[in-house]
Design a protein around this motif. Structure first.
Motif, PDB file in Angstrom:
ATOM      1  N   ASP A 114       1.124  -0.855   0.222  1.00  0.00           N
ATOM      2  CA  ASP A 114      -0.290  -0.313  -0.115  1.00  0.00           C
ATOM      3  C   ASP A 114       1.058   1.560   0.038  1.00  0.00           C
ATOM      4  N   PRO A 115       0.913   2.069  -0.654  1.00  0.00           N
ATOM      5  CA  PRO A 115       1.535   3.675  -1.206  1.00  0.00           C
ATOM      6  C   PRO A 115       1.610   4.306  -0.131  1.00  0.00           C
ATOM      7  N   ALA A 116       0.589   4.536   0.385  1.00  0.00           N
ATOM      8  CA  ALA A 116       0.683   5.121   2.105  1.00  0.00           C
ATOM      9  C   ALA A 116       1.326   4.576   3.064  1.00  0.00           C
ATOM     10  N   ARG A 117       1.176   3.129   3.120  1.00  0.00           N
ATOM     11  CA  ARG A 117       1.527   2.542   4.651  1.00  0.00           C
ATOM     12  C   ARG A 117       2.591   2.756   4.018  1.00  0.00           C
ATOM     13  N   ARG A 118       3.713   2.853   2.914  1.00  0.00           N
ATOM     14  CA  ARG A 118       5.141   2.756   2.532  1.00  0.00           C
ATOM     15  C   ARG A 118       5.393   3.668   2.756  1.00  0.00           C
ATOM     16  N   ALA A 119       4.658   5.188   3.091  1.00  0.00           N
ATOM     17  CA  ALA A 119       5.110   6.386   3.384  1.00  0.00           C
ATOM     18  C   ALA A 119       5.472   6.613   4.149  1.00  0.00           C
ATOM     19  N   GLN A 120       4.673   6.410   4.973  1.00  0.00           N
ATOM     20  CA  GLN A 120       3.834   6.249   6.589  1.00  0.00           C
ATOM     21  C   GLN A 120       5.461   5.325   6.980  1.00  0.00           C
ATOM     22  N   ARG A 121       5.782   3.973   6.678  1.00  0.00           N
ATOM     23  CA  ARG A 121       6.969   3.662   7.519  1.00  0.00           C
ATOM     24  C   ARG A 121       8.237   4.111   7.171  1.00  0.00           C
ATOM     25  N   THR A 122       7.852   4.096   5.818  1.00  0.00           N
ATOM     26  CA  THR A 122       9.513   5.277   5.940  1.00  0.00           C
ATOM     27  C   THR A 122       9.581   6.371   6.205  1.00  0.00           C
ATOM     28  N   LEU A 123       8.861   7.442   6.828  1.00  0.00           N
ATOM     29  CA  LEU A 123       8.777   8.335   7.573  1.00  0.00           C
ATOM     30  C   LEU A 123       9.538   7.702   9.153  1.00  0.00           C
ATOM     31  N   ALA A 124       8.793   6.579   9.398  1.00  0.00           N
ATOM     32  CA  ALA A 124       8.581   6.384  10.567  1.00  0.00           C
ATOM     33  C   ALA A 124      10.753   5.366  10.430  1.00  0.00           C
ATOM     34  N   ALA A 125      11.055   5.352   9.276  1.00  0.00           N
ATOM     35  CA  ALA A 125      12.328   4.711   9.092  1.00  0.00           C
ATOM     36  C   ALA A 125      13.268   6.140   9.324  1.00  0.00           C
ATOM     37  N   ALA A 126      12.999   7.111   9.019  1.00  0.00           N
ATOM     38  CA  ALA A 126      13.623   8.857   8.229  1.00  0.00           C
ATOM     39  C   ALA A 126      13.861   8.778  10.602  1.00  0.00           C
ATOM     40  N   GLN A 127      12.452   8.716  10.875  1.00  0.00           N
ATOM     41  CA  GLN A 127      12.555   9.123  11.938  1.00  0.00           C
ATOM     42  C   GLN A 127      14.037   8.347  13.445  1.00  0.00           C
ATOM     43  N   THR A 128      13.797   7.476  12.867  1.00  0.00           N
ATOM     44  CA  THR A 128      14.946   6.062  13.552  1.00  0.00           C
ATOM     45  C   THR A 128      15.872   6.746  13.001  1.00  0.00           C
ATOM     46  N   HIS A 129      16.158   6.923  12.334  1.00  0.00           N
ATOM     47  CA  HIS A 129      17.760   6.827  12.263  1.00  0.00           C
ATOM     48  C   HIS A 129      18.190   8.679  12.313  1.00  0.00           C
ATOM     49  N   ALA A 130      17.353   9.872  12.001  1.00  0.00           N
ATOM     50  CA  ALA A 130      17.532  10.628  12.874  1.00  0.00           C
ATOM     51  C   ALA A 130      18.034  10.562  14.216  1.00  0.00           C
ATOM     52  N   GLN A 131      16.697   9.783  15.437  1.00  0.00           N
ATOM     53  CA  GLN A 131      17.293   9.535  16.459  1.00  0.00           C
ATOM     54  C   GLN A 131      18.746   8.508  16.856  1.00  0.00           C
ATOM     55  N   ALA A 132      19.018   8.109  15.799  1.00  0.00           N
ATOM     56  CA  ALA A 132      20.561   7.313  16.145  1.00  0.00           C
ATOM     57  C   ALA A 132      21.481   7.858  15.219  1.00  0.00           C
ATOM     58  N   PRO A 184       2.281   8.547  -0.672  1.00  0.00           N
ATOM     59  CA  PRO A 184       0.784   9.404  -0.557  1.00  0.00           C
ATOM     60  C   PRO A 184       0.630  10.346   0.896  1.00  0.00           C
ATOM     61  N   LEU A 185       0.093  11.415   1.608  1.00  0.00           N
ATOM     62  CA  LEU A 185       0.362  11.770   3.267  1.00  0.00           C
ATOM     63  C   LEU A 185      -0.857  12.475   3.479  1.00  0.00           C
ATOM     64  N   ASP A 186      -1.158  11.702   4.594  1.00  0.00           N
ATOM     65  CA  ASP A 186      -2.302  13.076   5.160  1.00  0.00           C
ATOM     66  C   ASP A 186      -1.185  14.444   5.697  1.00  0.00           C
ATOM     67  N   GLU A 187      -2.349  15.060   6.284  1.00  0.00           N
ATOM     68  CA  GLU A 187      -2.044  16.630   6.858  1.00  0.00           C
ATOM     69  C   GLU A 187      -0.824  16.186   7.891  1.00  0.00           C
ATOM     70  N   LEU A 188      -1.205  14.944   8.764  1.00  0.00           N
ATOM     71  CA  LEU A 188      -0.096  15.165   9.968  1.00  0.00           C
ATOM     72  C   LEU A 188       0.640  14.601   9.452  1.00  0.00           C
ATOM     73  N   GLN A 189       0.918  13.833   8.860  1.00  0.00           N
ATOM     74  CA  GLN A 189       2.723  12.597   8.121  1.00  0.00           C
ATOM     75  C   GLN A 189       3.035  13.687   7.701  1.00  0.00           C
ATOM     76  N   SER A 190       2.253  14.940   6.914  1.00  0.00           N
ATOM     77  CA  SER A 190       3.092  15.785   6.700  1.00  0.00           C
ATOM     78  C   SER A 190       4.122  17.420   7.145  1.00  0.00           C
ATOM     79  N   ALA A 191       2.739  17.422   8.167  1.00  0.00           N
ATOM     80  CA  ALA A 191       3.635  18.181   9.123  1.00  0.00           C
ATOM     81  C   ALA A 191       4.345  17.645  10.129  1.00  0.00           C
ATOM     82  N   ARG A 192       3.830  16.153  10.289  1.00  0.00           N
ATOM     83  CA  ARG A 192       5.555  15.478  11.094  1.00  0.00           C
ATOM     84  C   ARG A 192       6.992  15.690  10.263  1.00  0.00           C
ATOM     85  N   ILE A 193       7.243  15.808   8.960  1.00  0.00           N
ATOM     86  CA  ILE A 193       8.791  15.679   7.799  1.00  0.00           C
ATOM     87  C   ILE A 193       8.930  16.839   8.242  1.00  0.00           C
TER      88      ILE A 193
END
Length: 924
Positions: free
Chosen positions: A404-422, A439-448
């Protein structure tokens, strides 16, 4: 070197005499009770592994533990450390509880909160030290460059913190990274021509054409593995005529090609078995047997053993890591996937779910949500053990396999956040760019937006961070009120730290936006009250904000604050006391924060907390206690790799009037802070410089420095602290208008706080701008108020200024009394510049006095003094070791030196030996 190349056999080296001598000396030092570290760096095949094997054979009377990094295992957190520590876990119960639990969680032996990576490193250090009590310990880490990131960081930490422990750590690596940078290094290059020729000829069964020999020697550049492996698999005709040895490929690739020739000569079943074994980095022989059965491979290993390529014993052992790589590469893509699938199916999902998920990911031919889900769960487990880099890798792979493209974007964002924490900021930014295309919703976009801002802030680009965080906070406000509030607080902190460097928005803009935000419908929590109080102080001034600032202050000085709240909000809470010039609550909050951070192992937060606590203690005139904080601050920075300069060291040098030491520290701090966009550190350096110059009587220099500091964030924190220095310097240089403007700013805060600290400083400064009886009244008020506080330096300065004023009024006898008291206080505290200024004033009034100097307690170093102080206060050796990131054995070694210098024999005598002399502790 000419070792027997069959796995499991010893090696007889015929060369490397200089290198062997270094290794034998290292072993002798460890056997003699000392710690040693060494990094053996060299290209693939140059002989690093053979030297480690040589050390194993020479390590008589030592216990040897080994670990080998495997490139494909880099996604499994603490795999390398676990492999190293596994034989030592019978001593795990001897570790202090926080360390023991951190290691158990990191190894997946227990559930708990995510352990701080430095606490895990300290636990490994303590475990190695405990094991070395029984027998000197030698740790050999081969292919260090392939260790998982968590293990590499932990072992690098340990290598730098070894003290009086009979432990040797030797890393063999192709490249020196941040993990081992700065450690003693042995650079291994190719063999000299004579040794290379002898090694080549020792492995040949017949004559070699001279031209071919010279070609091999030239192209291998003395690389032992290349000398041994390149001729293998070539026919006698090729060796005689030089065919089959093209010199166009890199040496590592040519060694692998040589291994490929040997693999191709194997029977088909043996080759398939070796390819299967190469696909699993764990070396689990039983797992390979189970997978081989699934693939229908006959598990006959005679051909492999006879060829000297691998051994199937308790673990699968390849002759060389490059052979594993060659075997894996020799399989077709279809066969590799089949091998990974068989290994996944043969892996128990309950015992080793992460390795199973990893194999399934390698076996996948395209997006597979089931495997992606397994990888996401592996990421959660890795993160709970503190393996941030591993968690990020799992998430990254999970995203690639997501349908699912939306789920893929969500997991990519989570991976980015974890890389940043590391701390892997470049990879995080790459993944953020990928996530934005989905495809991102408004909250995900704001989290970016938020993550971009946090990376900017964490990577040291302080000047841009407030604007980026403020933008993210505004976007989050209608979507997630709690996250928006936390982001406003981070933006406020970023603006404080950036100070005048902040662009294009700073503290006023952040505070105005936070005040204008829409409040949540539920009753505000402590974080909401914090944000409201701090931002109100900026937008409407200290008088308007004082009631709310006091409410927060009272809450955080009361009993019952949880460790979580203390760590999360304590830094902001101490700012409420500091902002109002209220000393006791300020120091109370800071001391509890530091204790909490030590107790839970939040070592990444400690440098900033210790710097603030050191400032508070220094202001009390207890320079010995501040010196101890400075030592701990420096130990923490060294252990964690924090780039922060020691602000406590800077403040102490300036307060002591040590111009030789202070000026370089001032310049260094300003230069480094300016580069990082940290205006608050520039302001701090200028504030302390103004203290130095006022003490030396260089009032023009003091005025310049104080003016710079006071303009950073006018009326707030460090800029507020600089105002008394500015007023004194301005009065002394005749700029009373500037002094009155500064007094107005100081008075607003002092009266809002209503504490003797602020009101005493205000009265002292007001006296400098007054005349006659009014001036004297303010001097007396200042002395009375400051005498009720712990701020002895400020009280002594009030007496000195009063004495100087009395001298100016031709009241010499009265002046001498005040100045003599100030002189004695300055001398006792060690404020040499102000003491000299007081001595000159006494001389001018007709008194005669000489500067007195005192020697340090015995000849204790600053670190020994800190350890002695902690031992005197009842801390055990493990507790002291935990605080200073050293082993309990090293603490005991330091205490023996302390006892000898103080002429005592036990801890019970420390109190008497050090009584009354803490003010004389060394300032090294």
């Amino acid at each position: 070197m000419s070792p027997d190349r069959r796995p499991g056999r010893g090696s007889t080296l015929i060369d490397r005499e200089a290198e062997r001598k270094i290794l034998v000396e290292l072993l002798n030092s460890v056997r003699g009770g000392e710690s040693r570290t060494l990094v053996i760096r060299g290209d693939a095949g140059v002989g690093k592994t053979a030297l480690l094997q040589y050390m194993t054979e020479q390590a008589e009377n030592c216990r040897v533990v080994r670990v080998t990094g495997v490139q494909s295992e880099a996604e499994l957190p603490f795999a390398g450390v676990h492999q190293l520590c596994l034989p030592l876990l019978n001593r795990l119960d001897r570790l202090p509880a926080p360390q023991r639990e951190a290691l158990r969680v990191a190894f997946g032996l227990a559930e708990g909160s995510v352990p701080d990576r430095f606490l895990v490193g300290l636990a490994v250090l303590s475990l190695l030290s405990e094991a070395a009590e029984v027998q000197p310990l030698v740790c050999l880490i081969d292919d260090q460059q392939w260790l998982d990131r968590a293990s590499a960081l932990a072992l690098g930490f340990v290598a730098r913190r070894l003290g009086a422990d009979p432990v040797g750590i030797v890393f063999a690596t192709r490249v020196t990274g941040d993990d081992t940078a700065g450690l003693p290094e042995l650079h291994l290059t190719g063999l000299p021509d004579a040794d290379a020729r002898a090694l080549l000829e020792s492995e040949l069964n017949g004559p070699l054409d001279t031209r071919v020999r010279d070609q091999i020697l030239a192209e291998t550049r003395g690389n032992p593995l290349a000398l041994l492996e390149l001729p293998r698999g070539l026919t006698r005709t090729q060796l005689a005529g030089g065919f089959g040895l093209p010199g166009v490929a890199p040496l590592t690739a040519r060694i692998e090609d040589s291994f490929l020739r040997q693999l191709n000569a194997l029977p088909s079943e043996s080759r398939r078995l070796l390819q299967l074994a190469a696909a699993d980095p764990s070396g689990d022989t039983l797992l390979v047997w189970r997978a081989a059965k699934r693939l229908g491979i006959e598990t006959q290993t005679e051909a492999l053993v006879l060829a000297g390529l691998a051994e199937f014993g308790a673990r699968v052992s390849f002759r060389h890591p490059l052979l594993r790589s060659a075997a894996y590469r020799s399989a077709s893509e279809h066969d590799r996937r089949a091998a990974h699938l068989a290994l996944a199916e043969a892996t128990d999902r309950t015992v080793d779910p992460d390795r199973r998920a990893w194999h399934l990911a390698q076996a996948a031919t395209g997006p597979d949500e089931s495997v992606a889900e397994d990888l996401e769960q592996s990421a959660n487990r890795a993160q709970s053990r503190g393996g941030l880099t591993a968690a990020a890798a799992f998430l990254q792979r999970s995203a690639l396999l997501t349908v699912d493209p939306a789920r893929r974007a969500q997991r990519t964002l989570a991976a980015a956040q974890t890389h940043a924490q590391a701390g892997e900021f470049s990879m995080a930014l790459e993944l953020l760019a990928t996530a934005q295309s989905g495809p991102l919703d408004e909250l995900q976009s704001a989290r970016i937006d938020l993550l971009y801002a946090e990376i900017n802030f964490a990577s040291g680009l302080g000047s841009d961070a407030p604007a980026l965080l403020l933008r993210a906070a505004k976007r989050l406000e209608p979507l997630d009120a709690e996250l928006a509030r936390d982001t406003y607080l981070r933006a406020w902190m970023a603006a404080i730290l950036a100070g005048r460097s902040a662009t294009p928005v700073g503290l006023p803009e952040v505070s105005q936006a936070a005040q204008a935000r829409k409040l949540p419908g539920h009753p505000p929590g402590q974080a909401d009250l914090l944000l409201d109080a701090l931002t109100l102080m900026v937008t409407q001034g200290p008088a308007a904000a004082a009631p709310k600032l006091r409410a927060v202050m009272d809450h955080f000085t009361a009993a019952g604050i949880s460790a979580e709240d203390d760590l999360r909000w304590g830094w902001f809470a101490q700012a409420t006391a500091s902002a109002l010039l209220v000393y006791d609550p300020w120091r109370t909050i800071l001391e509890r924060q530091v204790r909490t951070a030590r107790d839970v192992g939040a070592l990444d937060l400690l440098p900033v907390m210790l710097a603030a606590l050191g400032t508070a203690i220094m202001w009390s005139g207890d320079f010995a206690a501040a010196e101890l904080v400075k030592v701990e601050e420096e130990e923490v920075c060294a252990a964690t790799g924090s780039p922060l300069a020691s602000l406590t060291a800077l403040a102490l040098a300036c307060m002591r009037g040590d111009q030789t030491k202070a000026v370089p520290l001032i310049e260094k701090t300003i230069n480094e802070a300016t580069t990082r966009g940290q205006g608050v550190s520039v302001a701090y350096a200028n504030w302390t410089a103004a203290i130095l110059y006022n003490g030396l009587g260089l009032h023009d220099d003091a005025l310049a420095a104080a003016t710079e500091s006071s303009e950073d964030a006018p009326g707030q924190f460090v800029s507020l602290w600089a105002l008394p220095e500015l007023i004194e310097a301005a009065v002394r240089t005749g700029d009373t208008e500037l002094a009155r403007d500064a007094l107005s700013r100081l008075s607003a805060t002092a009266r809002a706080g209503g504490a003797d600290f602020g009101l005493g400083l205000e009265a002292r400064c007001r006296a400098l701008l007054s005349e006659g009886d009014i001036a004297e009244g303010f001097f007396l008020e200042a002395i009375e108020r400051l005498a009720r506080t712990p701020l002895r330096p400020e009280l002594a300065r009030a007496r000195l200024l009063y004495g100087e004023w009395l001298h100016g009024q031709d009241r010499r006898a009265d002046a001498r009394g005040q100045v003599r008291t100030a002189f004695e206080m300055f001398t006792e505290m060690g404020m040499a510049a102000f003491a000299e200024r007081a001595r000159r004033e006494l001389h001018a009034t007709g008194a005669r006095v000489h500067l007195r100097t005192v020697d340090a307690v015995g000849t204790l170093t600053a670190k020994e003094a800190l350890i002695a102080e902690l031992a005197r206060d009842g801390r055990t050796n493990p507790e002291i070791g935990s605080q200073l990131f050293i082993s309990a054995r090293t603490v005991e070694w330091h205490l023996r030196k302390v006892f000898g210098k103080l002429g005592i024999t036990s801890r019970k005598e420390l109190d008497a030996a050090m009584a009354g002399e803490r003010h004389m502790l060394p300032s090294a």
